[in-house]
Design a protein around this motif. Structure first.
Motif, short mmCIF file in Angstrom:
data_model
loop_
_atom_site.label_atom_id
_atom_site.label_comp_id
_atom_site.label_asym_id
_atom_site.label_seq_id
_atom_site.Cartn_x
_atom_site.Cartn_y
_atom_site.Cartn_z
N PHE A 49 0.95 -1.42 -0.14
CA PHE A 49 0.11 0.02 -0.17
C PHE A 49 0.76 1.21 0.10
CE2 PHE A 49 -2.30 3.20 2.33
CZ PHE A 49 -3.08 3.64 1.47
N VAL A 50 1.88 1.27 0.71
CA VAL A 50 2.84 2.46 0.78
C VAL A 50 3.39 2.83 -0.70
CG1 VAL A 50 5.05 3.44 2.03
CG2 VAL A 50 3.23 2.04 3.44
N GLN A 51 3.83 1.44 -1.13
CA GLN A 51 4.38 1.76 -2.74
C GLN A 51 3.31 2.39 -3.48
OE1 GLN A 51 5.81 -1.93 -2.55
NE2 GLN A 51 8.21 -1.30 -2.05
N LYS A 52 2.17 1.85 -3.42
CA LYS A 52 1.06 2.24 -4.29
C LYS A 52 0.54 3.59 -4.18
CE LYS A 52 -0.42 -2.53 -5.16
NZ LYS A 52 -1.59 -3.24 -5.14
N SER A 53 0.56 3.91 -2.78
CA SER A 53 -0.19 5.55 -2.65
C SER A 53 1.07 6.32 -2.44
CB SER A 53 -1.10 5.37 -1.29
OG SER A 53 -0.10 5.01 -0.08
N ASP A 54 0.75 7.42 -2.24
CA ASP A 54 1.57 8.80 -2.01
C ASP A 54 1.52 9.08 -0.46
OD1 ASP A 54 3.53 9.67 -3.80
OD2 ASP A 54 2.12 11.32 -4.70
N VAL A 55 1.32 8.22 0.42
CA VAL A 55 1.10 8.46 1.93
C VAL A 55 2.36 9.08 2.39
CG1 VAL A 55 1.82 6.06 2.62
CG2 VAL A 55 0.17 7.53 3.79
N VAL A 56 3.48 8.48 2.30
CA VAL A 56 4.85 9.04 2.85
C VAL A 56 5.19 10.58 2.27
CG1 VAL A 56 7.24 8.71 2.82
CG2 VAL A 56 5.86 6.75 2.97
N ARG A 57 4.77 10.74 1.04
CA ARG A 57 5.20 12.22 0.52
C ARG A 57 4.21 13.21 1.00
NH1 ARG A 57 4.38 15.28 -4.33
NH2 ARG A 57 2.73 13.97 -5.08
N TYR A 58 3.00 12.83 1.22
CA TYR A 58 1.92 13.65 1.73
C TYR A 58 2.03 14.03 3.12
CZ TYR A 58 -0.85 14.49 -2.33
OH TYR A 58 -1.06 14.87 -3.62
N ALA A 59 2.68 12.89 3.98
CA ALA A 59 2.78 12.99 5.34
C ALA A 59 3.95 13.89 5.69
CB ALA A 59 3.10 11.55 6.02
N GLU A 60 4.91 13.86 4.74
CA GLU A 60 6.10 14.59 4.90
C GLU A 60 5.79 16.22 4.82
OE1 GLU A 60 8.91 13.09 2.03
OE2 GLU A 60 9.88 11.70 3.39
N ARG A 61 5.07 16.24 3.55
CA ARG A 61 4.40 17.81 3.65
C ARG A 61 3.55 18.15 4.69
NH1 ARG A 61 2.59 17.95 -2.87
NH2 ARG A 61 4.52 18.01 -3.86
N GLY A 62 2.49 17.16 5.15
CA GLY A 62 2.07 17.64 6.30
C GLY A 62 2.57 17.92 7.49
N ALA A 63 3.92 17.39 7.71
CA ALA A 63 4.82 17.41 8.71
C ALA A 63 5.24 18.87 8.78
CB ALA A 63 5.89 16.45 8.90
N MET A 64 5.75 19.29 7.53
CA MET A 64 6.30 20.70 7.13
C MET A 64 5.33 21.72 7.48
SD MET A 64 8.93 19.85 4.15
CE MET A 64 8.08 18.93 3.15
N VAL A 65 4.14 21.61 6.93
CA VAL A 65 3.09 22.40 7.17
C VAL A 65 2.60 22.56 8.63
CG1 VAL A 65 0.65 23.39 6.67
CG2 VAL A 65 2.01 22.28 4.96
N GLY A 66 2.65 21.54 9.18
CA GLY A 66 2.43 21.54 10.84
C GLY A 66 3.51 21.85 11.59
N PHE A 67 4.55 21.87 11.14
CA PHE A 67 5.69 22.55 11.95
C PHE A 67 5.75 24.01 11.79
CE2 PHE A 67 10.05 24.07 12.24
CZ PHE A 67 10.46 23.70 13.31
#
Length: 178
Positions: A51-69
């Motif tokens: 699932f992680v390889q098929k979806s963009d969950v990691v990339r969006y979570a990284e972006r969310g972490a930056m916005v959250g920070f």
């Protein structure tokens, strides 16, 4: 590590490629297939992409972490200037603001990524839906040329689409196929 993207037409071809790569020392952890025929992959004991390889969950979570920070910095500045909890506020409040808001950003970003197809794979969505099989081979830099030569020599029907990285850059957008 480098990720090599190959496209092939049949599960028989995928199975032969998997066997040859296993003989060359490429493990199931470094070999994944994205296919519409998941049952066929399972029956042939071919490692399907997760699932992680098929979806963009990691990339969006990284972006969310930056916005959250960034939002947590703004929230901390607001709390420091307005002092809604009084002037004798502990430093732990700032730590809690940073932690909560940043993790909230990760969570929201991850949820958005779960609903989004991996940007590197989305370019080949039509071929996969048409019944073709996308093979992802992760190879160390020193093994890449050997894997490419094996594939070109032994399986010319498997077309090299692109060479990318296994690392996920939240700022990078997908480039057209090679």
């Amino acid at each position: 590590m480098k990720r090599l993207y190959y496209l092939t037409d049949t599960l028989d071809s995928v199975e032969r490629i998997a066997e040859a790569l296993h003989k060359e020392g490429v493990s199931d952890w470094n070999f994944h297939v994205i296919s519409k025929d998941q049952a066929g992959l399972y029956r042939r004991h071919i490692h399907s992409a997760n699932f992680v390889q098929k979806s963009d969950v990691v990339r969006y979570a990284e972006r969310g972490a930056m916005v959250g920070f960034l939002c947590s910095i703004l929230g901390s500045v607001y709390v420091a200037s307005e002092q809604p909890f009084g002037p004798d506020m502990s430093g732990m409040v700032y730590f809690a603001i940073f932690g909560f808001v940043t993790l909230f950003g990760v969570w929201v970003g991850g949820l958005m990524g779960m609903a989004t197809e991996n940007q590197k794979i989305a370019a080949y969505h039509g071929e996969i839906e048409a019944g073709k099989h996308l093979i992802l081979i992760d190879a160390k830099a020193e093994e890449e040329e050997r894997v490419r030569e094996l594939m070109a020599r032994t399986y010319p029907d498997a077309h090299l689409l692109r060479v990318g990285s296994t690392l996920i850059n939240p700022f990078k957008f997908a480039r057209p196929a090679v």
